[in-house]
Write a protein that holds these residues in place. Structure first.
Motif, mmCIF file in Angstrom:
data_model
loop_
_atom_site.group_PDB
_atom_site.id
_atom_site.type_symbol
_atom_site.label_atom_id
_atom_site.label_comp_id
_atom_site.label_asym_id
_atom_site.label_seq_id
_atom_site.Cartn_x
_atom_site.Cartn_y
_atom_site.Cartn_z
ATOM 1 N N LYS A 87 128.441 58.820 2.455
ATOM 2 C CA LYS A 87 129.844 59.250 2.564
ATOM 3 C C LYS A 87 130.248 59.374 4.026
ATOM 4 N N SER A 88 129.359 59.899 4.862
ATOM 5 C CA SER A 88 129.670 60.036 6.285
ATOM 6 C C SER A 88 129.871 58.673 6.933
ATOM 7 N N GLN A 89 129.052 57.691 6.552
ATOM 8 C CA GLN A 89 129.210 56.346 7.107
ATOM 9 C C GLN A 89 130.526 55.718 6.668
ATOM 10 N N LEU A 90 130.888 55.925 5.417
ATOM 11 C CA LEU A 90 132.144 55.371 4.913
ATOM 12 C C LEU A 90 133.336 55.982 5.639
ATOM 13 N N ASP A 91 133.277 57.281 5.899
ATOM 14 C CA ASP A 91 134.373 57.939 6.614
ATOM 15 C C ASP A 91 134.519 57.386 8.031
ATOM 16 N N GLY A 92 133.404 56.911 8.590
ATOM 17 C CA GLY A 92 133.457 56.371 9.936
ATOM 18 C C GLY A 92 133.863 54.920 10.000
ATOM 19 N N MET A 93 134.132 54.293 8.832
ATOM 20 C CA MET A 93 134.495 52.874 8.797
ATOM 21 C C MET A 93 135.994 52.668 8.579
ATOM 22 N N LYS A 94 136.775 53.691 8.802
ATOM 23 C CA LYS A 94 138.229 53.525 8.717
ATOM 24 C C LYS A 94 138.710 52.772 9.948
ATOM 25 N N PRO A 95 139.775 51.962 9.849
ATOM 26 C CA PRO A 95 140.712 51.806 8.724
ATOM 27 C C PRO A 95 140.299 50.773 7.679
ATOM 28 N N LEU A 96 139.117 50.109 7.840
ATOM 29 C CA LEU A 96 138.689 49.151 6.824
ATOM 30 C C LEU A 96 138.565 49.835 5.467
ATOM 31 N N VAL A 97 137.976 51.025 5.450
ATOM 32 C CA VAL A 97 137.830 51.796 4.214
ATOM 33 C C VAL A 97 139.075 52.664 4.047
ATOM 34 N N GLU A 98 139.883 52.363 3.028
ATOM 35 C CA GLU A 98 141.114 53.123 2.804
ATOM 36 C C GLU A 98 140.853 54.392 2.001
ATOM 37 N N HIS A 99 140.127 54.229 0.878
ATOM 38 C CA HIS A 99 139.854 55.371 0.005
ATOM 39 C C HIS A 99 138.432 55.279 -0.522
ATOM 40 N N VAL A 100 137.837 56.444 -0.788
ATOM 41 C CA VAL A 100 136.491 56.514 -1.369
ATOM 42 C C VAL A 100 136.554 57.429 -2.590
ATOM 43 N N TYR A 101 136.102 56.920 -3.732
ATOM 44 C CA TYR A 101 136.090 57.694 -4.964
ATOM 45 C C TYR A 101 134.636 57.887 -5.411
ATOM 46 N N TYR A 102 134.258 59.119 -5.730
ATOM 47 C CA TYR A 102 132.907 59.383 -6.201
ATOM 48 C C TYR A 102 132.902 59.456 -7.723
ATOM 49 N N GLU A 103 131.963 58.763 -8.337
ATOM 50 C CA GLU A 103 131.792 58.803 -9.785
ATOM 51 C C GLU A 103 130.380 59.297 -10.086
ATOM 52 N N SER A 104 130.294 60.426 -10.755
ATOM 53 C CA SER A 104 128.993 60.994 -11.084
ATOM 54 C C SER A 104 128.347 60.220 -12.218
ATOM 55 N N ALA A 105 127.066 60.484 -12.462
ATOM 56 C CA ALA A 105 126.351 59.817 -13.546
ATOM 57 C C ALA A 105 126.977 60.149 -14.893
ATOM 58 N N GLN A 106 127.418 61.398 -15.073
ATOM 59 C CA GLN A 106 128.035 61.789 -16.336
ATOM 60 C C GLN A 106 129.373 61.075 -16.530
ATOM 61 N N GLN A 107 130.162 60.972 -15.463
ATOM 62 C CA GLN A 107 131.432 60.251 -15.565
ATOM 63 C C GLN A 107 131.199 58.776 -15.882
ATOM 64 N N ALA A 108 130.178 58.186 -15.255
ATOM 65 C CA ALA A 108 129.850 56.789 -15.541
ATOM 66 C C ALA A 108 129.414 56.625 -16.987
ATOM 67 N N TYR A 109 128.674 57.594 -17.486
ATOM 68 C CA TYR A 109 128.208 57.539 -18.875
ATOM 69 C C TYR A 109 129.379 57.674 -19.847
ATOM 70 N N ASP A 110 130.312 58.582 -19.550
ATOM 71 C CA ASP A 110 131.488 58.754 -20.414
ATOM 72 C C ASP A 110 132.328 57.475 -20.445
ATOM 73 N N ARG A 111 132.489 56.853 -19.278
ATOM 74 C CA ARG A 111 133.244 55.593 -19.227
ATOM 75 C C ARG A 111 132.517 54.490 -19.983
ATOM 76 N N PHE A 112 131.202 54.464 -19.855
ATOM 77 C CA PHE A 112 130.406 53.463 -20.564
ATOM 78 C C PHE A 112 130.549 53.639 -22.076
#
Length: 307
Positions: A87-112
């Motif tokens: 996450k720290s590396q992604l924050d340092g890659m702006k403006p290439l990185v516009e937004h970062v969304y975190y998806e937990s294992a449980q959220q991924a499982y619910d979507r699956f």
């Protein structure tokens, strides 16, 4: 030339050569339908790109307890410190990185579970088997390789996936369909031109006595040609109208009915063309029909109907 006389000549000509006129209508309809389908397919490529490229383009998947193949997962599941480092590396890659969304294992499982709720193997998969991830939206999707170079093989990262590369197959398929439709439309336009030429020659032959009389009384070439031209023009315009109607039905009952129904399970998952796109192309199809009819009819008459 009086308008009533001209309309009468056109009506008589259509009645005498109904089968040939119907053939011109059908060939014009088919050729313009495929041309319109090709144009709509090209529009769909642009619409789909605009829709999907506005979504998350890159996913950085973290190691799970079951991750054993990747060398970066040799120590087992990703730790919180490793996730914070990403996450720290992604924050340092702006403006290439516009937004970062975190998806937990449980959220991924619910979507699956929601996406594959009908699968018989759903019960064999647990939430622990689903990787947590960062979903990254880029300001420039074409610079995906910069994300890969930064995170691929990093400890705790199992894989870096580019959604645009997956969608590229879909876009290629649409391009092939659109090019194929336009190529077929070109063939059908050639067929329409040949059929119009044959029709005019046939009609001119059946009216050779009438044309001879008109020549003797000093009628101009425009007076003699105009009924022939108007007959072909009306036939191609009817064909264009039928082609637009078919395209509208295809988009309204096919594309919109299947994909843009917000009450269906696929609603809001994809962005497709609509009937407004058909109306955008309709004037161009009618203009094409007019050009084909006038140009072909006039050239053919000057060649085969000497005045």
């Amino acid at each position: 030339m009086r308008l009533t006389f001209l309309l009468g000549e056109v009506g008589n000509g259509i009645r005498r050569n109904a089968s040939m006129i119907v053939s011109v209508v059908l060939v014009s309809m088919v050729s313009l339908f495929f041309l319109g389908a090709g144009l709509l397919a090209q529009r769909e490529v642009s619409v789909a790109k605009g829709f999907w490229y506005d979504k998350v383009q890159v996913s950085i998947f973290f190691c799970t307890p079951q991750s054993t193949q990747a060398e970066s997962c040799a120590d087992g599941a990703a730790t919180q410190a490793q996730k914070d480092q990403v996450k720290s590396q992604l924050d340092g890659m702006k403006p290439l990185v516009e937004h970062v969304y975190y998806e937990s294992a449980q959220q991924a499982y619910d979507r699956f579970k929601k996406q594959f709720r009908s699968s018989p193997y759903l019960s064999d998969i647990s939430a622990d088997a689903m990787p947590s991830s960062y979903r990254v939206k880029l300001s420039d999707p074409d610079k995906y390789n910069e994300i890969v170079a930064s995170f691929d093989g990093q400890p705790g990262v199992e894989a870096v996936s580019d959604q645009s590369s997956v969608l590229s197959t879909f876009f290629k398929l649409l391009r092939v369909i659109s090019v194929g439709a336009v190529a077929l439309a070109v063939v059908m336009v050639i067929c329409a031109i040949l059929l119009i030429t044959t029709t005019i020659r046939q009609v001119a032959y059946t009216r050779r006595r009438q044309v001879s009389i008109m020549r003797l009384v000093g009628a101009s070439s425009t007076v003699i040609y105009l009924p022939f031209v108007l007959e072909i023009l009306l036939a191609t315009l009817v064909g264009a109208g039928l082609a637009v109607g078919l395209l509208w039905a295809l988009v309204h009952y096919g594309v919109e009915g299947l994909f843009n129904d917000t009450g269906s399970s696929t609603g809001n998952l994809v962005s497709m063309i609509g009937t407004t796109d058909v109306w955008d192309f309709a004037p161009w199809l009618f203009a094409g029909a007019i050009v084909i009819a006038l140009a072909t009819a006039w050239v053919t008459l000057r060649r085969y109907l000497r005045v």
